[in-house]
Design a protein around this motif. Sequence first.
Motif, PDB file in Angstrom:
ATOM      1  N   ARG A 314       0.858  -1.196   0.000  1.00  0.00           N
ATOM      2  CA  ARG A 314       0.000   0.000   0.000  1.00  0.00           C
ATOM      3  C   ARG A 314       0.885   1.234   0.000  1.00  0.00           C
ATOM      4  NH1 ARG A 314      -5.908   0.031   2.027  1.00  0.00           N
ATOM      5  NH2 ARG A 314      -5.834  -1.215   0.144  1.00  0.00           N
ATOM      6  N   ARG A 316      -0.431   4.623  -0.761  1.00  0.00           N
ATOM      7  CA  ARG A 316      -1.231   5.700  -0.185  1.00  0.00           C
ATOM      8  C   ARG A 316      -2.554   5.084   0.229  1.00  0.00           C
ATOM      9  NH1 ARG A 316      -0.209  11.222  -2.371  1.00  0.00           N
ATOM     10  NH2 ARG A 316      -2.463  11.489  -2.346  1.00  0.00           N
ATOM     11  N   GLU A 317      -3.404   5.869   0.896  1.00  0.00           N
ATOM     12  CA  GLU A 317      -4.602   5.274   1.495  1.00  0.00           C
ATOM     13  C   GLU A 317      -5.445   4.477   0.488  1.00  0.00           C
ATOM     14  OE1 GLU A 317      -7.122   8.029   3.560  1.00  0.00           O
ATOM     15  OE2 GLU A 317      -8.249   6.403   4.531  1.00  0.00           O
ATOM     16  N   PHE A 318      -5.577   5.009  -0.714  1.00  0.00           N
ATOM     17  CA  PHE A 318      -6.416   4.313  -1.696  1.00  0.00           C
ATOM     18  C   PHE A 318      -5.619   3.907  -2.928  1.00  0.00           C
ATOM     19  CE2 PHE A 318      -9.373   6.846   0.864  1.00  0.00           C
ATOM     20  CZ  PHE A 318     -10.159   5.802   1.342  1.00  0.00           C
ATOM     21  N   ASP A 320      -2.714   0.878  -4.213  1.00  0.00           N
ATOM     22  CA  ASP A 320      -1.833  -0.269  -3.996  1.00  0.00           C
ATOM     23  C   ASP A 320      -0.888  -0.427  -5.179  1.00  0.00           C
ATOM     24  OD1 ASP A 320      -2.931  -1.092  -1.519  1.00  0.00           O
ATOM     25  OD2 ASP A 320      -4.637  -1.981  -2.581  1.00  0.00           O
ATOM     26  N   ALA A 343     -12.482   6.947  -2.658  1.00  0.00           N
ATOM     27  CA  ALA A 343     -11.423   7.912  -2.331  1.00  0.00           C
ATOM     28  C   ALA A 343     -11.931   9.342  -2.232  1.00  0.00           C
ATOM     29  CB  ALA A 343     -10.311   7.841  -3.383  1.00  0.00           C
TER      30      ALA A 343
END
Length: 419
Positions: A314, A316-318, A320, A343
């Motif tokens: 991962r 960043r948060e949204f 991969d 997101a």
Amino acid sequence: MEYEIKDISLAEKGLNRIEWADQAMPVLRSIRQRFEIEKPLRGLRISACLHVTTETGNLARALKAGGAEIRLCASNPLSTQDEVAASLVRDFEISTFAIKGEDSQTYYSHIHSALKHRPQITMDDGADLVTTVLSEKKELIPEIIGGTEETTTGIVRLRSMAENKVLKFPVISVNDADTKHLFDNRYGTGQSTVDGIIRATNLLLAGTSFVVAGYGWCGRGVAMRAKGMGAHVIVTEVDPVRGLEAVMDGFQVMPLLDAARVGRIFVTLTGNKHVIRKEHFDAMPDGAVIANSGHFNVEIDIPLLEKMTRQKRRIREFMDEYLLGDGRRIYLLGEGRLINLAAAEGHPAAVMDMSFANQALSVEYLAKNKGRLENRVYVVPREIDHEIARLKLASLGVSIDCLTGDQESYLSSWLEGTQ
Ligand code: ADE
């Protein structure tokens, strides 16, 4: 009151957001105010499977003001705004079953929780609720007056149910209303999808090669907005008319396999499965970014991508990173779920105003026409669609012209031809 949400202490933030969205939803607000007085939904049990957002919060308020008893669950595991769910429970006493990031088992257990009060009306965004009723909870069918469906994908499933004679109650296709798809699908998906891709990646669109798979109303909106931000937009299609429209709208059109070689950002909005698959992953350059904004997470063949992958992490948060066997990296956004809700925050309230006005008025229509409709998919009555457009124009301070009596009779006669 039953509920299952992430954290009730988020309610204050949720309430502020629901009230802020309400300011951009004058049509739905006027319906809520009328419902408060007339109570057309008095005692009606509604189960709603919708994206749990600020806008849905305002729809739930309107239905409750009309006298309905609502149980709400999420229509996607990643689309829930946890603070909204908290406020719906604390401030509006609406039984809500939704947690952002819930796994598939929890997602379906929430659908079952929403059905627990034996609904008379179902509200769907993607038809998972109706499918659950028809396949696992058939005992609920006799009490169901009808349902509503929000999205293109749900309508495709419902029409197939009707054709196969398995649909056991009438359903109104909110998606088919002009005041829904021409605005929500086009301007809502257009803005929120680009917003989701930017929030997930912080990439610059100007000068970037941006591939839009699917040129329905959603694809058109995304292509238009990406172009407006300076991206070089390529459209891919399977429908010749839509392909032609994309050409004449000024986009480059080519097969996805060719686009895969030159694209940097890819977004699917087709309603179909495995649109991006092995041959496309094989052709993509190192660093390709892929996202989906169609209803289900099947448009990208993620299981295959997983198989091709040596290492996944991962970033960043949204986002991969998939490191492929040959060393190329592919970046998948929002786990392939609709990126505008995963997101970003979904469509802005100003367009959901019309979509959810259609929902509220369709529920009222179903209640009024109890027992009079067949077990098939209906479109929203034209008077409702036009009334929503009139109210929206009025809220924007825009007036339009009226036909003269002479013009009306001209339009309804065949006698006047070449002069
Ligand atoms: N679908 C897309 N955007 C949405 C929103 N903001 N609320 C509910 N459903 C949506």
